[in-house]
Design a protein around this motif. Structure first.
Motif, PDB file in Angstrom:
ATOM      1  N   TYR A   1       0.824  -1.206   0.000  1.00  0.00           N
ATOM      2  CA  TYR A   1       0.000   0.000   0.000  1.00  0.00           C
ATOM      3  C   TYR A   1       0.863   1.264   0.000  1.00  0.00           C
ATOM      4  CZ  TYR A   1      -3.092   3.639   1.733  1.00  0.00           C
ATOM      5  OH  TYR A   1      -3.781   4.803   1.891  1.00  0.00           O
ATOM      6  N   ARG A   2       1.888   1.245   0.881  1.00  0.00           N
ATOM      7  CA  ARG A   2       2.695   2.454   0.996  1.00  0.00           C
ATOM      8  C   ARG A   2       3.597   2.685  -0.202  1.00  0.00           C
ATOM      9  NH1 ARG A   2       4.690   2.426   7.354  1.00  0.00           N
ATOM     10  NH2 ARG A   2       2.663   2.977   8.264  1.00  0.00           N
ATOM     11  N   SER A   3       4.025   1.615  -0.854  1.00  0.00           N
ATOM     12  CA  SER A   3       4.980   1.768  -1.941  1.00  0.00           C
ATOM     13  C   SER A   3       4.329   1.706  -3.311  1.00  0.00           C
ATOM     14  CB  SER A   3       6.048   0.679  -1.841  1.00  0.00           C
ATOM     15  OG  SER A   3       5.453  -0.593  -1.971  1.00  0.00           O
ATOM     16  N   SER A   4       3.046   1.636  -3.397  1.00  0.00           N
ATOM     17  CA  SER A   4       2.399   1.590  -4.710  1.00  0.00           C
ATOM     18  C   SER A   4       2.552   2.938  -5.404  1.00  0.00           C
ATOM     19  CB  SER A   4       0.923   1.226  -4.544  1.00  0.00           C
ATOM     20  OG  SER A   4       0.258   2.229  -3.813  1.00  0.00           O
ATOM     21  N   ALA A   5       2.686   2.909  -6.742  1.00  0.00           N
ATOM     22  CA  ALA A   5       2.910   4.131  -7.528  1.00  0.00           C
ATOM     23  C   ALA A   5       1.743   5.103  -7.370  1.00  0.00           C
ATOM     24  CB  ALA A   5       3.099   3.759  -9.002  1.00  0.00           C
ATOM     25  N   GLY A   6       0.508   4.588  -7.319  1.00  0.00           N
ATOM     26  CA  GLY A   6      -0.656   5.460  -7.197  1.00  0.00           C
ATOM     27  C   GLY A   6      -0.639   6.254  -5.912  1.00  0.00           C
ATOM     28  N   VAL A   7      -0.286   5.572  -4.792  1.00  0.00           N
ATOM     29  CA  VAL A   7      -0.242   6.262  -3.509  1.00  0.00           C
ATOM     30  C   VAL A   7       0.863   7.306  -3.517  1.00  0.00           C
ATOM     31  CG1 VAL A   7       0.182   5.962  -1.043  1.00  0.00           C
ATOM     32  CG2 VAL A   7      -1.269   4.337  -2.264  1.00  0.00           C
ATOM     33  N   GLN A   8       2.016   6.948  -4.084  1.00  0.00           N
ATOM     34  CA  GLN A   8       3.114   7.917  -4.140  1.00  0.00           C
ATOM     35  C   GLN A   8       2.737   9.149  -4.962  1.00  0.00           C
ATOM     36  OE1 GLN A   8       6.797   6.216  -5.411  1.00  0.00           O
ATOM     37  NE2 GLN A   8       7.147   5.155  -3.467  1.00  0.00           N
ATOM     38  N   VAL A   9       2.098   8.954  -6.111  1.00  0.00           N
ATOM     39  CA  VAL A   9       1.701  10.089  -6.949  1.00  0.00           C
ATOM     40  C   VAL A   9       0.689  10.960  -6.216  1.00  0.00           C
ATOM     41  CG1 VAL A   9       0.506  10.732  -9.082  1.00  0.00           C
ATOM     42  CG2 VAL A   9       2.261   8.951  -9.117  1.00  0.00           C
ATOM     43  N   SER A  10      -0.295  10.317  -5.532  1.00  0.00           N
ATOM     44  CA  SER A  10      -1.309  11.082  -4.809  1.00  0.00           C
ATOM     45  C   SER A  10      -0.677  11.909  -3.694  1.00  0.00           C
ATOM     46  CB  SER A  10      -2.364  10.142  -4.234  1.00  0.00           C
ATOM     47  OG  SER A  10      -3.041   9.453  -5.270  1.00  0.00           O
ATOM     48  N   ALA A  11       0.265  11.301  -2.959  1.00  0.00           N
ATOM     49  CA  ALA A  11       0.922  12.034  -1.880  1.00  0.00           C
ATOM     50  C   ALA A  11       1.767  13.186  -2.425  1.00  0.00           C
ATOM     51  CB  ALA A  11       1.790  11.078  -1.062  1.00  0.00           C
ATOM     52  N   ALA A  12       2.492  12.934  -3.514  1.00  0.00           N
ATOM     53  CA  ALA A  12       3.320  13.986  -4.102  1.00  0.00           C
ATOM     54  C   ALA A  12       2.463  15.113  -4.662  1.00  0.00           C
ATOM     55  CB  ALA A  12       4.206  13.392  -5.188  1.00  0.00           C
ATOM     56  N   ARG A  13       1.334  14.786  -5.270  1.00  0.00           N
ATOM     57  CA  ARG A  13       0.446  15.803  -5.815  1.00  0.00           C
ATOM     58  C   ARG A  13      -0.127  16.675  -4.696  1.00  0.00           C
ATOM     59  NH1 ARG A  13      -4.262  14.990 -10.367  1.00  0.00           N
ATOM     60  NH2 ARG A  13      -5.158  17.083 -10.215  1.00  0.00           N
ATOM     61  N   ALA A  14      -0.534  16.035  -3.605  1.00  0.00           N
ATOM     62  CA  ALA A  14      -1.088  16.803  -2.493  1.00  0.00           C
ATOM     63  C   ALA A  14      -0.043  17.746  -1.913  1.00  0.00           C
ATOM     64  CB  ALA A  14      -1.622  15.849  -1.428  1.00  0.00           C
ATOM     65  N   ALA A  15       1.213  17.258  -1.774  1.00  0.00           N
ATOM     66  CA  ALA A  15       2.266  18.111  -1.234  1.00  0.00           C
ATOM     67  C   ALA A  15       2.573  19.279  -2.164  1.00  0.00           C
ATOM     68  CB  ALA A  15       3.521  17.274  -0.987  1.00  0.00           C
ATOM     69  N   THR A  16       2.561  19.001  -3.464  1.00  0.00           N
ATOM     70  CA  THR A  16       2.850  20.056  -4.440  1.00  0.00           C
ATOM     71  C   THR A  16       1.767  21.126  -4.422  1.00  0.00           C
ATOM     72  OG1 THR A  16       3.984  18.430  -5.815  1.00  0.00           O
ATOM     73  CG2 THR A  16       3.392  20.503  -6.858  1.00  0.00           C
ATOM     74  N   GLU A  17       0.510  20.723  -4.456  1.00  0.00           N
ATOM     75  CA  GLU A  17      -0.588  21.683  -4.466  1.00  0.00           C
ATOM     76  C   GLU A  17      -0.640  22.473  -3.160  1.00  0.00           C
ATOM     77  OE1 GLU A  17      -3.988  19.349  -5.274  1.00  0.00           O
ATOM     78  OE2 GLU A  17      -3.606  19.199  -7.436  1.00  0.00           O
ATOM     79  N   GLN A  18      -0.391  21.809  -2.032  1.00  0.00           N
ATOM     80  CA  GLN A  18      -0.416  22.502  -0.750  1.00  0.00           C
ATOM     81  C   GLN A  18       0.678  23.565  -0.687  1.00  0.00           C
ATOM     82  OE1 GLN A  18       0.019  19.915   2.577  1.00  0.00           O
ATOM     83  NE2 GLN A  18      -0.250  21.529   4.092  1.00  0.00           N
ATOM     84  N   SER A  19       1.873  23.229  -1.205  1.00  0.00           N
ATOM     85  CA  SER A  19       2.960  24.206  -1.215  1.00  0.00           C
ATOM     86  C   SER A  19       2.625  25.397  -2.109  1.00  0.00           C
ATOM     87  CB  SER A  19       4.249  23.532  -1.692  1.00  0.00           C
ATOM     88  OG  SER A  19       4.610  22.469  -0.829  1.00  0.00           O
ATOM     89  N   CYS A  20       2.008  25.129  -3.259  1.00  0.00           N
ATOM     90  CA  CYS A  20       1.649  26.219  -4.173  1.00  0.00           C
ATOM     91  C   CYS A  20       0.622  27.151  -3.523  1.00  0.00           C
ATOM     92  CB  CYS A  20       1.130  25.641  -5.481  1.00  0.00           C
ATOM     93  SG  CYS A  20       0.858  26.883  -6.776  1.00  0.00           S
ATOM     94  N   ARG A  21      -0.357  26.593  -2.862  1.00  0.00           N
ATOM     95  CA  ARG A  21      -1.368  27.425  -2.197  1.00  0.00           C
ATOM     96  C   ARG A  21      -0.738  28.247  -1.074  1.00  0.00           C
ATOM     97  NH1 ARG A  21      -4.557  22.529  -2.493  1.00  0.00           N
ATOM     98  NH2 ARG A  21      -6.227  22.736  -4.062  1.00  0.00           N
TER      99      ARG A  21
END
Length: 490
Positions: free
Chosen positions: A30-50
């Motif tokens: 679960y933790r190392s799946s590509a989908g979870v990693q992309v979702s976590a990275a996207r959330a971090a990127t959008e949060q930083s931009c805001r």
């Protein structure tokens, strides 16, 4: 490992370890799946931009005015980028303006040898496209570009500017850890599958071996039952828990055989004691039973001597009848006093019971008594058919004598789960007088003037010789005599 308990405990521990390993593998998946990693990275990127946009709005706009500055403050933007991105690992960002290009850039968490100050050239077109779209729509925009080994996430959000041509952007990449984790996952699942298969085979082996040992013990017990019912000595199996049971059974077998031998001796001693005790009570009865025929013969002989020769024949016939009576009495006494020597054989029980009905049918017909046989199970039994026939014939004869005319005598046989055979003789007569019940099975205890009182005593001796007993039970109406014998089918 010979202990069944140890084997099962070890198997349980192995199964628990496999379940724990499966949980770890699933969590890793679960933790190392590509989908979870992309979702976590996207959330971090959008949060930083805001966060960049929010801080810029608060810092660049005076509190007394809601208007944005005419020109972007590059130094302020650089400071805001450093403050926000320092809290977002592996996220880089900058500010883009239509017509001015990249105004500021920062990557404070860069893990290289120095400070990274230049926007990656390969990603500049994508960054400009996303930032331009965010400035034009005045909404947050995110783009994800997936590659074979990594994914690139770019987010852009509009900044307050008079021409709506300013936007902040953030960018991060997913690492190749997902692919490496997939390789580890495949390895882990393969090892887990091998462990499950090995555990299943081991459990099957344990169960098969245990069942095979149990089957051998069952076969040994079944053979011993067919050979005569003696308790066998069971062989050890090599399994510690089963061997405890086997040793306990073998120890119990020795004690059981000793107890059975003592019980057999006690039964024989009881039979001898009862026989000796009965001899004293028989003495008076024998004297009375013999004195009456002798007195009758003496009287007839004296009358015959004094009478005419033509009347002597009647006297001689009376004398012969009394002699027959004495002979039957002597035979019964010999049968009662001598020990019963059994010759048990396997008997077709239903046929043997039918023979008993036929043996007494003549007397029953003369007394107008109906005979009924009730028997379904068991089909066979082992006992002495000659001695037991004498006992049952006496019981049937006694029942026919006491049944009323038009009455019924029932002969039945059955076996119970406690391995006992019951042969019952029921009649619907008046029952045994209460005064006679205490001495019912003693010699010469009879309620008939023409009876010797030896039939029930002989029947009980036969039952005791078989290791059983003879009991009386009152019915409404009638009487029941029940022979209980140890039963073996073969």
């Amino acid at each position: 490992m010979k202990s069944l308990r140890g084997q099962l405990i070890f198997f349980w521990m192995l199964l628990f370890a496999m379940c724990a390993a499966l949980a770890v593998v699933m969590l890793t998946l679960y933790r190392s799946s590509a989908g979870v990693q992309v979702s976590a990275a996207r959330a971090a990127t959008e949060q930083s931009c805001r966060a960049i946009a929010a801080r810029y709005t608060k810092s660049a706009t005076p509190s007394s005015s809601s208007l944005a500055p005419a020109r972007p403050q590059v130094d302020l933007l650089q400071v805001l980028l450093q403050l926000v991105l320092i809290e977002a690992p592996h996220v880089e960002g900058g500010v883009w303006q239509a017509g001015g290009g990249h105004l500021a850039y920062a990557y404070p968490t860069y893990e290289g040898g120095g400070v990274k100050r230049d926007v990656p050239a390969a990603e500049q077109p994508l960054i400009a496209e996303v930032a331009q779209l965010a400035a034009r729509t005045q909404q947050l925009q995110t783009d994800v570009v997936r590659g074979s080994r990594e994914a690139l996430i770019v987010a852009a959000c509009p900044l307050a500017a008079p021409g709506n041509d300013l936007a902040a952007w953030t960018m991060t990449r997913t690492t190749g850890g997902a692919l490496a984790a997939q390789d580890s996952l495949r390895t882990g699942l393969g090892v887990l599958l091998l462990l499950v298969l090995a555990s299943g085979l081991w459990l099957g082996f344990i169960l098969l071996r245990g069942l095979r040992h149990v089957q051998r013990l069952e076969d040994r017990l079944a053979r011993s039952d067919a050979d005569g019912g003696a308790m066998p000595e069971l062989p050890r199996t090599g399994v510690r828990e089963l061997d405890r049971i086997v040793d306990g059974f073998n120890h119990y077998r020795v004690r059981f055989e000793e107890a059975r031998a003592r019980l057999r001796e006690a039964a024989q001693q009881r039979s001898r004691d009862q026989r000796l005790a009965a001899l004293g009570r028989m003495t008076g009865g024998i004297a009375h039973e013999i004195r009456n025929p002798i007195a009758t013969m003496r009287l007839k002989a004296e009358n015959a001597l004094a009478a005419a020769p033509g009347k002597q024949g009647d006297a001689l016939r009376v004398i012969v009848g009394q002699i027959d009576r004495l002979d039957g009495l002597v035979q019964s006494l010999l049968a009662l006093v001598q020990p019963v020597t059994l010759a048990p054989v396997q008997v077709d029980l239903h046929h043997w019971l039918e023979e008993r009905i036929v043996a007494v049918s003549g007397r029953a017909g003369a007394a107008d008594v109906r005979l009924v046989l009730q028997h379904d199970e068991p089909p066979q039994a082992v006992f002495d058919p000659v001695h037991l026939a004498r006992a049952v014939d006496n019981l049937l004869d006694n029942a026919v004598r006491h049944a009323p005319r038009g009455g019924q005598v029932t002969l039945s046989a059955s076996a119970n789960e406690a391995r006992a055979l019951f042969i019952r003789v029921d009649d619907d007569g008046g029952g045994v007088p209460e005064a006679l019940q205490a001495s019912l099975f003693e010699p010469f205890a009879t309620g008939r003037a023409d009876g010797t009182g030896l039939g029930l005593a002989l029947a009980r001796e036969v039952a005791l010789a078989h290791g059983g007993d003879l009991r009386h039970a009152a019915l409404e109406p009638g009487t029941r005599f029940e022979l209980e014998l140890p039963w073996r089918a073969s």
